[in-house]
Motif scaffolding. Structure first.
Motif, mmCIF file in Angstrom:
data_model
loop_
_atom_site.group_PDB
_atom_site.id
_atom_site.type_symbol
_atom_site.label_atom_id
_atom_site.label_comp_id
_atom_site.label_asym_id
_atom_site.label_seq_id
_atom_site.Cartn_x
_atom_site.Cartn_y
_atom_site.Cartn_z
ATOM 1 N N GLN A 81 -44.235 -33.672 2.056
ATOM 2 C CA GLN A 81 -44.798 -32.548 2.807
ATOM 3 C C GLN A 81 -46.287 -32.540 2.479
ATOM 4 O OE1 GLN A 81 -42.469 -28.848 3.285
ATOM 5 N NE2 GLN A 81 -44.111 -27.866 2.137
ATOM 6 N N SER A 82 -47.082 -33.145 3.343
ATOM 7 C CA SER A 82 -48.482 -33.415 3.015
ATOM 8 C C SER A 82 -49.440 -32.676 3.942
ATOM 9 C CB SER A 82 -48.760 -34.924 3.088
ATOM 10 O OG SER A 82 -48.470 -35.429 4.387
ATOM 11 N N ILE A 102 -52.470 -32.576 6.319
ATOM 12 C CA ILE A 102 -53.147 -33.532 7.203
ATOM 13 C C ILE A 102 -54.477 -32.944 7.648
ATOM 14 C CG2 ILE A 102 -52.992 -34.883 9.318
ATOM 15 C CD1 ILE A 102 -50.017 -34.684 9.188
ATOM 16 N N ASN A 119 -56.815 -38.218 4.266
ATOM 17 C CA ASN A 119 -55.359 -38.342 4.455
ATOM 18 C C ASN A 119 -54.810 -39.502 3.636
ATOM 19 O OD1 ASN A 119 -55.516 -36.233 6.281
ATOM 20 N ND2 ASN A 119 -55.554 -37.578 8.079
ATOM 21 N N CYS A 135 -44.806 -37.698 7.240
ATOM 22 C CA CYS A 135 -44.624 -37.094 8.563
ATOM 23 C C CYS A 135 -45.397 -37.824 9.659
ATOM 24 C CB CYS A 135 -45.034 -35.625 8.517
ATOM 25 S SG CYS A 135 -46.808 -35.389 8.342
ATOM 26 N N ALA A 184 -49.368 -38.659 9.674
ATOM 27 C CA ALA A 184 -49.827 -38.345 8.312
ATOM 28 C C ALA A 184 -51.162 -39.003 7.987
ATOM 29 C CB ALA A 184 -48.776 -38.781 7.292
ATOM 30 N N TYR A 213 -44.170 -33.586 13.269
ATOM 31 C CA TYR A 213 -45.256 -32.644 13.006
ATOM 32 C C TYR A 213 -44.667 -31.244 13.163
ATOM 33 C CZ TYR A 213 -50.011 -31.032 12.406
ATOM 34 O OH TYR A 213 -51.148 -30.442 11.892
ATOM 35 N N PRO A 260 -45.745 -31.935 7.959
ATOM 36 C CA PRO A 260 -47.018 -31.560 7.340
ATOM 37 C C PRO A 260 -46.888 -30.245 6.571
ATOM 38 C CG PRO A 260 -47.252 -31.778 9.734
ATOM 39 C CD PRO A 260 -45.803 -31.848 9.419
ATOM 40 N N ASN A 310 -49.340 -29.943 -0.945
ATOM 41 C CA ASN A 310 -48.697 -31.248 -1.016
ATOM 42 C C ASN A 310 -47.501 -31.195 -1.964
ATOM 43 O OD1 ASN A 310 -50.613 -32.553 0.684
ATOM 44 N ND2 ASN A 310 -52.043 -32.634 -1.033
#
Length: 269
Positions: A7-8, A10, A17, A39, A42, A174, A200, A228
């Motif tokens: 789960q980052s 963006i 990134n 994701c 990403a 997304y 994300p 994150n």
């Protein structure tokens, strides 16, 4: 085998990134994961969130994009881990890019990229070019397939991967809003496969990243917070809690779909 769903955050900065992705790969590897998936968009940014218009693909810094892909590959090789990274994949002009998932091996090689096949109506208006093929690969004897976002609405794609003998599906989106969460649990339970869903951090309030077991139950998930994170789960065919799904339901449903178990008991009217 332990896997992780990312789960980052963006941004519109490809290099930023890339740094986020590499940091999460490091975290996943240090906690014993053999694979981590990210994701949709990403690395490159997602179309309508960071890119803003189809024409902006022409101005994307593809050189930096290639540099970051190479750095991700080096990170995978150094840490002996597989990574599946959502990003646009450029095509010759005038074609818009594929909406892809890049699959990196633990030796740093690019196994291939899954190109999203079922695009939304708006994505077809110059945002992306549809892909044509499923993609499977193996890690430590477990087979994986990839699907992206709106493809959650097409059960035949999940059923096709089940026929291809995948153990798990890596779902890149997304946003995994509530009905996506419900659908993913249903697909996991109907096909008796693990599903790892990456999203994300910006959309975590709609539904966090997480991993679903082959019985359709959530095994692990991130917090619904804009930061994150990683969710971890272990794939184990010998786990007694999945015995019913893997050793009874899945082979029986294959027989049922073939129809022979019914035909020999049917009575002609």
């Amino acid at each position: 085998m332990k896997i992780a769903a990312a789960q980052s955050i963006i941004t519109g900065d490809i290099a930023e990134n890339g740094r986020t992705i590499r940091a999460l790969i490091e975290q996943a590897a240090h906690k014993g994961a053999r694979l981590v998936n990210f994701c949709e968009g990403a690395l490159s940014g997602y179309a309508k969130a960071q890119i803003n218009s189809p024409e902006n693909w022409l101005d994307l810094d593809w050189t930096t994009h290639d540099t970051e892909l190479a750095a991700i590959a080096d990170t995978c090789k150094r840490l002996n881990i597989f990574a599946v990274v959502g990003s646009a994949h450029p095509l010759p002009a005038p074609h818009p890019p594929h909406n892809s998932q890049y699959v990196f091996s633990d030796d740093g090689s690019l196994i291939g990229h899954y190109d999203k096949r079922f695009l939304s109506h708006s994505e077809l208006q110059g945002w992306f070019t549809p892909g044509t093929q499923a993609l499977t690969f193996e890690v430590d004897g477990y087979r994986f397939g990839c699907l992206t976002c709106i493809e959650v609405q097409f059960p035949e794609l999940f059923m096709d991967y089940e026929r291809r003998d995948v153990d798990a599906i890596l779902f890149s989106s997304y946003g995994i809003r509530s009905f996506f969460q419900i659908a993913l649990r249903a697909h996991a339970g109907f096909n008796c496969v693990w599903i790892s869903g990456a999203t994300p951090a910006q959309t975590a309030h709609e539904g966090p990243a997480g991993i679903i077991g082959p019985d359709g139950k959530v095994v692990a998930h991130c917090a619904a917070e804009q930061r994150n994170q990683l969710a971890f789960a272990t794939l184990d065919r010998n786990d007694p809690s999945f015995d019913g799904a893997l050793n009874k339901a899945r082979p029986w449903r294959r027989q049922a779909r073939q129809g022979n178990i019914y035909r020999k008991k049917q009575i002609k009217p």
